[in-house]
Scaffold this active site. Structure first.
Site, PDB file in Angstrom:
ATOM      1  NE  ARG A  82      -2.584   0.931   3.532  1.00 57.57           N
ATOM      2  CZ  ARG A  82      -3.274   0.652   4.635  1.00 57.57           C
ATOM      3  NH1 ARG A  82      -4.522   0.219   4.540  1.00 57.57           N
ATOM      4  NH2 ARG A  82      -2.731   0.795   5.832  1.00 57.57           N
ATOM      5  CE  LYS A 184      -2.276   4.565   7.425  1.00 53.76           C
ATOM      6  NZ  LYS A 184      -3.507   5.147   7.977  1.00 53.76           N
ATOM      7  CD  GLU A 220     -11.794   5.641   4.658  1.00 53.60           C
ATOM      8  OE1 GLU A 220     -11.276   4.725   5.322  1.00 53.60           O
ATOM      9  OE2 GLU A 220     -11.182   6.211   3.745  1.00 53.60           O
TER      10      GLU A 220
HETATM   11  N1  PLP Z   1      -9.203   4.171   6.772  1.00 53.18           N
HETATM   12  C1  PLP Z   1      -8.373   5.159   7.129  1.00 53.18           C
HETATM   13  C2  PLP Z   1      -8.679   6.535   6.677  1.00 53.18           C
HETATM   14  C3  PLP Z   1      -7.233   4.874   7.911  1.00 53.18           C
HETATM   15  O1  PLP Z   1      -6.405   5.834   8.284  1.00 53.18           O
HETATM   16  C4  PLP Z   1      -7.011   3.543   8.327  1.00 53.18           C
HETATM   17  C5  PLP Z   1      -5.834   3.203   9.112  1.00 53.18           C
HETATM   18  O2  PLP Z   1      -4.859   2.749   8.645  1.00 53.18           O
HETATM   19  C6  PLP Z   1      -7.917   2.546   7.919  1.00 53.18           C
HETATM   20  C7  PLP Z   1      -8.996   2.898   7.155  1.00 53.18           C
HETATM   21  C8  PLP Z   1      -7.709   1.128   8.321  1.00 53.18           C
HETATM   22  O3  PLP Z   1      -6.695   0.547   7.544  1.00 53.18           O
HETATM   23  P1  PLP Z   1      -5.844  -0.657   8.103  1.00 53.18           P
HETATM   24  O4  PLP Z   1      -6.784  -1.723   8.464  1.00 53.18           O
HETATM   25  O5  PLP Z   1      -4.976  -1.043   6.947  1.00 53.18           O
HETATM   26  O6  PLP Z   1      -5.076  -0.148   9.257  1.00 53.18           O
HETATM   27  C1  COI Z   2      -3.991   3.075  11.669  1.00 60.23           C
HETATM   28  O1  COI Z   2      -4.932   2.392  12.064  1.00 60.23           O
HETATM   29  O2  COI Z   2      -2.851   2.613  11.528  1.00 60.23           O
HETATM   30  C2  COI Z   2      -4.167   4.469  11.328  1.00 60.23           C
HETATM   31  O3  COI Z   2      -3.354   4.977  10.609  1.00 60.23           O
HETATM   32  C3  COI Z   2      -5.334   5.177  11.878  1.00 60.23           C
HETATM   33  C4  COI Z   2      -4.984   6.437  12.581  1.00 60.23           C
HETATM   34  C5  COI Z   2      -4.083   6.263  13.756  1.00 60.23           C
HETATM   35  C6  COI Z   2      -4.469   7.480  11.620  1.00 60.23           C
END
Ligand code: PLP
Ligand code: COI
Length: 341
Positions: A82, A184, A220
């Site tokens: 990612r 991200k 989200e």
């Molecule tokens: N959506 C956003 C905007 C986020 O910042 C995060 C955190 O990483 C997620 C979703 C969840 O992603 P992940 O499960 O890869 O941590």
């Molecule tokens: C994560 O879950 O890793 C995120 O980046 C969410 C938040 C702390 C920005």
């Protein structure tokens, strides 16, 4: 290795400086070999591209102590992949995902004393990030970049642990159609700050972001994807080009289908349908699965039947299976767990 003397059970989601971090520098078209360093500070030009034009992206993953005492990380290759996609969208060079995975392992190993013990309720949060570092004043990408990883022990993202949250429908758009919602990028979080401060001031735990433009579909939150459960136990999760492809959500979809035998629908979810769901949760690395009890749309309340005192039954099963896999109590799918030591 002796653990640091930390009150693991009472950690919040906050930064604590640890001993070592990884750094690699990109110059003249190549990344250097990278190193673990002790200095947590960064020095750069006042005109660095990251400071002027927010050329930065990041990742988040966790290390866990398993039931049998190993330290492991969860699907770091997915974060590496990612981050490559985020870098490409922001005109930054990819930090190769194989090197990403190896660097994560080096940082965790070097900070093993900070990895919370099994059963403590805490985990080690790992934050890889990258930014344009040389001076640019015209709007263009940098050509020198720094990739770093630090880590910090953390407790639950939301105060109160797994108590159901109250969230509100945001008046602000998090992402633009064809924008950067799917990567991200730091800029997505900068623009979410006003929305989250506004929600907190109004007494809510989080925002529900609707699709930009139409504002009819659920997207989200600022830091997690949504999972809903219908009254007949189907797991429903919003599909959109402008949400972050959560690794937790993608893992939970697999867990729901393959471990729990549930039906899963990944599709557009209209806000109008939300009142008919039985359960709602926020899923992400930091959030794990945080149950939502109430969604408020400008004074109109949707109270999920799962209530405000505990997780709904399907959310709970998903939570227990996922954390069971992460902590080594349940056999993980091939390739999901990277053993550090
Ligand atoms: N959506 C956003 C905007 C986020 O910042 C995060 C955190 O990483 C997620 C979703 C969840 O992603 P992940 O499960 O890869 O941590
Ligand atoms: C994560 O879950 O890793 C995120 O980046 C969410 C938040 C702390 C920005």
């Amino acid at each position: 290795m002796e653990k640091k003397s930390i009150d693991w059970a009472n950690l919040g989601f906050a930064y604590m400086e640890t001993d070592k971090r990884y750094v690699s520098y990109y110059k003249d078209g190549a990344w250097d070999e990278g190193a673990l360093i002790s200095d947590p500070s960064v020095t750069m030009s006042e005109c660095a591209c990251v400071l002027q034009y927010a050329q930065t992206c990041f990742e988040g993953l966790k290390a866990y102590t398993t039931e049998d005492g190993h330290i492991v990380t969860f699907r770091p290759d997915m974060n590496g992949e990612r981050m490559e996609a985020s870098a490409a969208r922001l005109e930054m060079p990819a930090f190769p995902k194989e090197r990403f995975v190896e660097a994560v392992a080096r940082v965790v190993k070097a900070n093993a004393a900070y990895v919370p013990p099994y059963g403590s309720g805490a985990t080690l949060y790992i934050r890889p990030f990258m930014y344009g570092k040389n001076a640019v004043i015209g709007v263009k990408p940098a050509d020198e970049f720094e990739f770093r990883i630090f880590c910090t022990p953390v407790g639950p993202y939301f105060k109160g642990g797994i108590k159901p949250l109250t969230i509100c429908v945001s008046d602000f758009d998090r992402a633009a159609p064809h924008g950067t919602g799917h990567i991200k990028a730091g800029l997505n979080y900068a623009m979410s700050l006003h929305a989250i401060v506004t929600a907190h001031k109004a007494g809510f735990d989080e925002n529900m972001d609707l699709a930009p433009g139409t504002r009819t579909k659920v997207e989200e939150t600022g830091g997690a994807n949504f999972l809903f459960v219908t009254k007949d136990n189907t797991v429903v999760t919003p599909k959109s080009d402008s949400i972050l492809p959560s690794i937790t959500r993608r893992s939970l979809v697999h867990v729901a289908k393959e471990y729990l035998g549930l039906k899963v629908e990944e599709r557009e979810v209209y806000f109008d349908e939300v009142k008919d769901f039985a359960e709602c949760g926020l899923c992400g690395t930091a959030a794990v699965i945080s149950p939502v009890g109430k969604i408020v749309d400008h004074g109109k309340e949707i109270c999920l039947p799962s209530g405000m005192s505990e997780m709904g039954p399907v959310t709970k099963k998903l939570y227990e299976t996922l954390t069971g896999i992460q902590m080594g109590r349940i056999q993980a799918p091939e390739g999901w767990i990277q053993v550090i030591e």
